[in-house]
Design an enzyme around this catalytic site. Structure first.
Site, PDB file in Angstrom:
ATOM      1  N   GLU A   1     -64.543  49.330  39.042  1.00  0.00           N
ATOM      2  CA  GLU A   1     -65.685  50.230  38.904  1.00  0.00           C
ATOM      3  C   GLU A   1     -65.395  51.604  39.511  1.00  0.00           C
ATOM      4  O   GLU A   1     -65.800  52.623  38.962  1.00  0.00           O
ATOM      5  CB  GLU A   1     -66.933  49.620  39.555  1.00  0.00           C
ATOM      6  CG  GLU A   1     -67.518  48.435  38.797  1.00  0.00           C
ATOM      7  CD  GLU A   1     -67.970  48.803  37.388  1.00  0.00           C
ATOM      8  OE1 GLU A   1     -68.293  49.981  37.141  1.00  0.00           O
ATOM      9  OE2 GLU A   1     -67.985  47.920  36.515  1.00  0.00           O
TER      10      GLU A   1
ATOM     11  N   CYS B   1     -70.687  53.745  19.765  1.00  0.00           N
ATOM     12  CA  CYS B   1     -71.651  54.832  19.963  1.00  0.00           C
ATOM     13  C   CYS B   1     -71.051  55.852  20.916  1.00  0.00           C
ATOM     14  O   CYS B   1     -71.614  56.178  21.947  1.00  0.00           O
ATOM     15  CB  CYS B   1     -72.963  54.282  20.505  1.00  0.00           C
ATOM     16  SG  CYS B   1     -74.353  55.437  20.376  1.00  0.00           S
TER      17      CYS B   1
END
Length: 393
Positions: free
Chosen positions: A67, A220
């Site tokens: 992360e 997207c």
DNA sequence: GAAACGTGGGC
DNA sequence: TGCCCAAGTTT
């Protein structure tokens, strides 16, 4: 499920109204199709996710490291860094007992080096305060250096399978297009937050979170592949043919240029001078060549700057080895590299007489081992392999 | 709270 | 080539 396509780009209804328009049926449609798409086309081989076929268990430390590396950084860029990092520091304890230099060396080239410094500090926090175990506690996770709201939510959702909705760049892009929402970044996030929580699949937060991020990253995306999308009829941006305009781009600022001279002091024993840069500012705590600001903002006359200026003026035998242009996000750096042949004694005297703390005299080969900014690393690699020296010495 | 903070890839 | 962008956080 027929109301999402009534959303407007302009004269957007109040968000409360939008939320009321979204039925449970629509939420389920979104979740089911998204998870089905993820099953089919998602990225299931990410090395920080457990591989089911090998009966691997979730490793929170790996999730955490990934992360941090993934902040503002794409997956393909992170992959090799992640593998090297995990090989060097397999556990929080390994990371905590490493030196910052070792950590920065493995981070070299990945950028945003405060991430590495904060991660290293956070590993010590974790070992001392939490016995090296990341707790399923938002406030506790959020307190670790380098972890903000987005990363804290990501760790809880991905690592603990808890219903924490993230709102990162991917989710933001997906939700703004679906809703057709146009607003400045801060206001946008505030209004998007309830949507992110409404859409979150609470039965399976981990997969849902990875799914919507994969969806944002591979379908997207900036230039979306709408022809392959299962949401066409419910996507406000698609319906109104505003896919390219959403999310709205912030107005760009002009990009200043800074010019510096880089100084390659060079002795008969192949020693050079490196400076450990200050923690604050660009390339913090990395080793770089001594540099003299020629043109740019905050012109400051430190003692070292005066010395380097004098050096450049006084040495008739200096040679310009290279010119570099390096593009940062917020400015351009122009650098000219000058070779200054000096004796070992001269360099030693220079360091001690000027009290140049944070400066180190090292051989070129040793310099290769230190953490450095990428463009400096490339220069030194060329110098070490003689490819630069042969043509210009 | 705006600005700082990296780098490699797309076009 | 030059500019834009990408899984944000810190000050």
């Amino acid at each position: 499920m027929n109301n999402l396509n009534t959303l407007h780009l302009e004269d957007l209804p109040q968000d409360e109204t939008l939320l009321q328009q979204i039925t449970q049926k629509q939420v389920l449609y979104f979740q089911e199709h998204l998870l089905e798409w993820f099953e089919r086309e998602g990225r299931h081989d990410l090395p920080w996710k457990p591989q089911a076929q090998f009966s691997e268990k979730i490793n929170l430390y790996r999730i955490w490291i990934s992360e941090i590396m993934l902040q503002q950084t794409q997956v393909v860029t992170v992959l090799p860094y992640f593998e090297r990092f995990m090989a060097a520091f397999p556990t929080p304890e390994d990371l905590a007992k490493a030196s910052e230099e070792e950590v920065l060396k493995l981070w070299q080239g990945l950028g945003y080096y405060s991430r590495a410094r904060n991660l290293h500090a956070a590993s010590k926090q974790l070992v001392l305060e939490f016995n090296g175990i990341i707790p399923p506690d938002f406030e506790a996770i959020r307190r670790l250096k380098g972890i903000g709201d987005t990363t804290a939510n990501a760790i809880l959702a991905q690592g603990f399978n808890l219903p924490f909705a993230i709102l990162d760049g991917n989710v933001r892009r997906v939700l703004t297009r679906i809703t057709g929402m146009m607003a400045p970044r801060k206001e946008l996030d505030k209004r998007l937050k309830p949507f992110s929580e409404t859409f979150l699949c609470r039965q399976n937060p981990a997969d849902y979170t990875q799914a919507i991020m994969d969806f944002g990253a591979t379908l997207c995306k900036l230039k979306p592949l709408c022809e392959r999308c299962f949401l066409q009829q419910y996507c406000s941006a698609f319906i109104h043919e505003k896919v390219a305009e959403i999310p709205a781009k912030p107005i760009k600022k002009k990009n200043p240029t800074e010019s510096v001279a880089l100084i390659l002091y060079w002795t008969e024993t192949n020693q050079i001078l490196l400076e450990k840069r200050p923690t604050k500012g660009i390339w913090g705590n990395l080793y770089s060549l001594p540099e003299l600001l020629l043109q740019g903002k905050d012109q400051k006359s430190t003692s070292s700057a005066i010395i380097h200026e004098k050096t450049l003026n006084d040495f008739p035998h200096k040679k310009q080895l290279a010119n570099i242009r390096h593009q940062f996000t917020h400015y351009t750096l122009e650098a000219s590299l000058f070779k200054i042949p000096v004796s070992d004694e001269y360099l030693k005297a220079l360091i001690s007489s000027q009290n140049l703390k944070n400066y180190r005299m090292v051989t070129v080969n040793d310099a290769l081992l230190l953490p450095k900014p990428q463009p400096i690393a490339e220069l030194l690699n060329q110098i070490a392999t003689n490819s630069l020296a042969q043509t210009l010495w």
